[in-house]
Design an enzyme around this catalytic site. Structure first.
Site: not given
Lengths: 80, 233
Positions: B86, B203, B205
């Site tokens: 990002c 994302h 994560e």
């Protein structure tokens, strides 16, 4: 000396913010608005004493930082 | 192996990346402050999501001046795997470590939702454990994720198989109606020519455990572990 830098998105890059501003102006009754391009404006104070040097320095700054040459173009003006 | 996650002022997914690497994957991980120059023995460097330096001037534009970035660039030049997530992707673009730039989403709005993303190529350190054309459900959360490059750069990216992730539908069909932000060619992530630097807007994560709504992001971290293990073998 003072220089002014005008940064706008290149004509080939769609400017969604400018589009929204144009639509808003039309909604306000400005039917004659055909397009708006939104940009950034910088005033740079310099210790340079001649216009040519100032213009060269600020052009370099615009190229390296103030504008992203991938998506933006810029115009530099030096005030006498 | 060790993941080093760079922390810029304004990073907000730094701890999520640290958590995914350490608690989910069970690997070593460190948070590295942007004013440091030591990557703390990193095997993998992650530039996390957020709003580094407040996104002043342009997204990612100021982060490239952080002292740690010279070390990150040197690490990448040596072939070290670097992942920009990002805002980290935006930083890599502004730092010139990946080609192109981000502009405002085509529909202006900040977009925050889970989207299907198709993995195009598995020969990068962050997709090594994926299947080719595998669809991952990953969250996006950005206002400026509209990928732009000149027609010449875009055709070079395609020619050299550098488009690594594309926005798709759950079956992996890539079409304009599955594009959440106006990115050219539905691009969600790319790599450099050497393939060790990867940037993506979604994302992984934030989707590394089922409790988070998707565990599909785990494979991105697992890929790095697998890629490095096969290198050292």
């Amino acid at each position: 000396m003072r220089a002014r830098v005008y940064v706008t998105l290149k004509p080939s890059v769609f400017d969604p913010q400018g589009r929204v501003v144009a639509d808003a102006l039309v909604t306000l009754g400005y039917q004659d608005v055909q397009d708006v391009r939104q940009g950034k404006f910088f005033e740079v104070e310099l210790s340079a004493t001649d216009v040519a040097t100032a213009k060269a320095r600020v052009t370099e700054m615009a190229d390296k930082l103030l504008a992203n040459p991938v998506i933006e173009s810029y115009r530099v003006e030096v005030l006498p | 192996m060790k993941f080093s996650v760079v922390v810029f002022p304004g990073s907000n997914s730094d701890y999520d990346a640290f958590y995914a690497a350490s608690f989910v994957l069970g690997e070593d991980a460190a948070l590295v402050w942007h004013k440091d120059t030591d990557l703390q023995g990193a095997d993998v460097v992650i530039l996390p999501g957020g709003f580094a330096h407040g996104d002043y001037l342009r997204t990612g534009a100021i982060a490239r001046f952080s002292p740690i970035m010279a070390s990150v660039k040197a690490f990448a030049d040596r072939g070290g795997p670097v992942l920009g997530i990002c805002n980290g992707f935006q930083v890599l673009l502004e730092a010139g470590m990946l080609p192109g730039a981000m502009v405002r989403n085509d529909r202006i709005k900040f977009v925050s939702r889970l989207v299907p993303v198709r993995v195009e190529h598995t020969d990068t350190p962050f997709t090594a454990a994926c299947k080719s054309q595998q669809v991952l459900h990953l969250p996006i959360a950005h206002g400026e994720g509209n990928y732009y490059a000149s027609p010449e750069v875009l055709s070079e990216l395609e020619q050299h198989r550098q488009v690594i992730f594309r926005y798709a539908d759950p079956l992996g069909v890539v079409a304009p109606e599955h594009n959440p932000n106006g990115s050219l060619n539905n691009i969600a992530g790319i790599c450099n020519r050497q393939r060790n630097v990867v940037g993506l807007m979604p994302h992984p994560e934030r989707a590394a455990e089922a409790q988070l709504g998707s565990a599909d992001g785990r494979v991105i971290f697992a890929s790095a572990v697998q890629a490095l293990a096969s290198l050292s073998r």
